[in-house]
Design an enzyme around this catalytic site. Structure first.
Site, PDB file in Angstrom:
ATOM      1  N   GLU A  55       0.742  -1.228   0.035  1.00  0.00           N
ATOM      2  CA  GLU A  55       0.244  -0.235   0.129  1.00  0.00           C
ATOM      3  C   GLU A  55       0.993   1.368   0.121  1.00  0.00           C
ATOM      4  OE1 GLU A  55      -3.057  -0.085  -1.092  1.00  0.00           O
ATOM      5  OE2 GLU A  55      -3.821  -1.091   0.671  1.00  0.00           O
ATOM      6  N   HIS A  56       0.486   2.301  -0.802  1.00  0.00           N
ATOM      7  CA  HIS A  56       1.387   3.644  -1.153  1.00  0.00           C
ATOM      8  C   HIS A  56       2.679   3.211  -1.574  1.00  0.00           C
ATOM      9  CE1 HIS A  56      -1.755   6.563   0.507  1.00  0.00           C
ATOM     10  NE2 HIS A  56      -2.060   5.340   1.393  1.00  0.00           N
ATOM     11  N   THR A  57       2.705   2.154  -2.146  1.00  0.00           N
ATOM     12  CA  THR A  57       4.065   1.677  -2.875  1.00  0.00           C
ATOM     13  C   THR A  57       4.244   2.242  -4.298  1.00  0.00           C
ATOM     14  OG1 THR A  57       3.336  -0.275  -2.836  1.00  0.00           O
ATOM     15  CG2 THR A  57       5.003  -0.077  -1.340  1.00  0.00           C
ATOM     16  N   ALA A  68     -15.296   4.024  -0.469  1.00  0.00           N
ATOM     17  CA  ALA A  68     -14.878   2.769   0.281  1.00  0.00           C
ATOM     18  C   ALA A  68     -13.678   2.176   0.134  1.00  0.00           C
ATOM     19  CB  ALA A  68     -15.969   1.777   0.350  1.00  0.00           C
ATOM     20  N   GLY A  69     -12.970   3.005  -0.762  1.00  0.00           N
ATOM     21  CA  GLY A  69     -11.610   2.418  -1.132  1.00  0.00           C
ATOM     22  C   GLY A  69     -11.311   1.234  -2.057  1.00  0.00           C
ATOM     23  N   SER A  98     -13.773   2.852  -7.198  1.00  0.00           N
ATOM     24  CA  SER A  98     -14.926   3.150  -7.956  1.00  0.00           C
ATOM     25  C   SER A  98     -14.408   3.982  -8.900  1.00  0.00           C
ATOM     26  CB  SER A  98     -16.216   3.653  -7.139  1.00  0.00           C
ATOM     27  OG  SER A  98     -15.613   4.834  -6.407  1.00  0.00           O
ATOM     28  N   SER A  99     -13.826   5.163  -8.752  1.00  0.00           N
ATOM     29  CA  SER A  99     -13.332   6.096  -9.794  1.00  0.00           C
ATOM     30  C   SER A  99     -12.329   5.415 -10.756  1.00  0.00           C
ATOM     31  CB  SER A  99     -12.298   7.185  -9.056  1.00  0.00           C
ATOM     32  OG  SER A  99     -12.173   7.045  -7.730  1.00  0.00           O
ATOM     33  N   ASP A 101      -4.579   0.998  -9.190  1.00  0.00           N
ATOM     34  CA  ASP A 101      -6.057   0.839  -9.131  1.00  0.00           C
ATOM     35  C   ASP A 101      -6.568   0.686 -10.683  1.00  0.00           C
ATOM     36  OD1 ASP A 101      -5.779   1.226  -6.581  1.00  0.00           O
ATOM     37  OD2 ASP A 101      -6.942   3.400  -6.628  1.00  0.00           O
TER      38      ASP A 101
HETATM   39  C1  GLA Z   1      -5.046   4.822  -3.747  1.00  0.00           C
HETATM   40  C2  GLA Z   1      -4.428   5.133  -5.191  1.00  0.00           C
HETATM   41  C3  GLA Z   1      -3.476   3.927  -5.625  1.00  0.00           C
HETATM   42  C4  GLA Z   1      -2.489   3.676  -4.309  1.00  0.00           C
HETATM   43  C5  GLA Z   1      -3.580   3.489  -3.317  1.00  0.00           C
HETATM   44  C6  GLA Z   1      -2.531   3.368  -1.983  1.00  0.00           C
HETATM   45  O1  GLA Z   1      -6.054   3.652  -4.015  1.00  0.00           O
HETATM   46  O2  GLA Z   1      -5.284   5.365  -6.253  1.00  0.00           O
HETATM   47  O3  GLA Z   1      -2.577   4.423  -6.798  1.00  0.00           O
HETATM   48  O4  GLA Z   1      -1.839   4.585  -4.219  1.00  0.00           O
HETATM   49  O5  GLA Z   1      -4.247   4.705  -2.987  1.00  0.00           O
HETATM   50  O6  GLA Z   1      -1.928   2.067  -2.104  1.00  0.00           O
END
Ligand code: GLA
Length: 384
Positions: A34-36, A122-123, A126-127, A171
């Site tokens: 995550e956030h990588t 909701a993470g 959807s975008s 994503d």
């Molecule tokens: C969001 C961003 C992704 C990613 C995550 C964190 O979903 O759209 O590119 O950076 O956060 O891992």
């Protein structure tokens, strides 16, 4: 037939009196990493059984006619008059059209009705699903011959440049390239990727949705990205060959960043550790060692919460509630943060009871009801 699919089809025929092309664009989960992605690192996402459905057709003129069934809103513009406007949802669509135009592709006027069952905010991306669905649809409608990886890149750029969130590629890549029952190990530096079957007998991926919309997400997200870049700059003073946190080590951070800025240090340390967790976590999964993998997910949560500081009290509560439960092999917050879902690996036969207890606990602690989804891994964007 999926309800959304049925609805978009019916609405489309009613409105435009013709049969549309139908497209399904899924959301995603990310097991670890995550956030990588925007740090040129690794991610391990998969497309899921929640999606946006689009019904589209070409028009004779240069108009773009959009209808969102979920929001019950309509927007009409033309190919030469695309601009930002207060209907935020249109930006994900128009941004993709602009990207295609900027890259020299001939897009004509089109109609688009869409509806989805990916919960918003909701993470679950959807975008990205909407952007990818639109890119894929236009590619089909106008015979543009763009491959799926490039479509994912245009979708990401649409979000970076038109929506203004400097997201990485994860994503959009997952939504486009997902494969049933496989996770994608993607190297965001080289864009090399491999599919790995997810072998977790008797274990399901369960998502607890905090029901907190991640409103801070885009501004804080961009700040995190800048903080990582600031860290790389400090390292570069002595190690000019380092271009991203992907290639940095904890030793470099200790030497070049910690003495200067403790906050930036914590941000960067999380990212460096997360890449290591992902690589060793993939080995765990290959060996079928879900227990070791799950422990890494808990460690990721710890890092996201304490060092990267993108969690929130609701997410932390959900993780604390399952941390010592032997039926939960791993859990962590997922996605950008500040709300949205936790992802949990839970033994199948324990799910019902656990969902009941956690939901009650969560409700009395926060006054909010969590929603719960069982995520199944499905194919990426496709025609229906
Ligand atoms: C969001 C961003 C992704 C990613 C995550 C964190 O979903 O759209 O590119 O950076 O956060 O891992």
């Amino acid at each position: 037939m999926n309800n959304c699919l049925k609805e978009v089809k019916e609405k489309f025929v009613e409105e435009f009196k013709e049969q549309p092309l139908l497209v399904r664009a899924p959301g995603r989960v990310n097991l670890i990493g995550e956030h990588t992605d925007y740090n040129n690192g690794f991610v391990l996402p998969a497309a899921i059984n929640k999606a946006i459905y689009l019904a589209v057709s070409k028009r004779e003129d240069d108009k773009i006619h959009l209808i969102s069934l979920d929001l019950n809103q309509e927007y009409i513009t033309s190919l030469t008059a695309i601009e930002k406007n207060d209907k935020h949802w249109t930006l994900y669509i128009l941004g993709v059209v602009l990207q295609l135009q900027d890259h020299g592709y001939k897009v004509g006027g089109f109609n688009c009705v869409f509806c989805g069952d990916i919960p918003l905010g909701a993470g679950l991306s959807s975008s990205a699903a909407l952007e990818c669905g639109v890119g894929f649809s236009l590619n089909e409608l106008f015979g543009l011959n763009i491959n799926k990886i490039n479509l994912a890149k245009y979708a990401q750029r649409a979000e970076n440049q038109f929506v203004g969130v400097k997201c990485g590629i994860m994503d959009q890549f997952a939504s486009m390239m997902g494969k049933k029952n496989q996770v994608i190990k993607l190297d965001c530096q080289t864009m090399q990727y491999e599919y790995n079957p997810l072998k977790m007998d008797g274990i399901q991926i369960v998502l607890f949705d905090t029901n907190v919309e991640h409103s801070l997400a885009s501004s804080e997200y961009n700040t995190r990205r800048a903080q990582c870049e600031a860290g790389v700059k400090m390292i570069k003073e002595k190690y000019p060959e380092i271009n991203s946190l992907r290639d940095a080590t904890i030793e470099m951070l200790n030497e070049m960043v910690l003495p200067k800025d403790e906050l930036i240090y914590r941000r960067c340390k999380y990212v460096v550790e997360e890449n290591i967790r992902l690589l060793t976590g993939c080995e765990d999964l290959q060996k079928g060692d879900v227990t070791s993998f799950g422990k890494k997910m808990f460690a990721t949560h710890e890092g996201l919460s304490r060092d990267y500081e993108v969690s929130c009290k609701e997410l932390d509560f959900l993780i604390d509630s399952v941390k010592d439960n032997p039926n939960v092999l791993g859990a962590r917050m997922m996605g950008g943060g500040f709300g949205g879902c936790t992802i949990n690996l839970i033994k199948e036969d324990a799910i019902d009871d656990l969902v009941k207890t956690i939901s009650e606990k969560y409700l009395s602690a926060t006054n909010k009801k969590p929603k719960v989804y069982i995520a199944k891994i499905e194919d990426g964007v496709s025609l229906v």
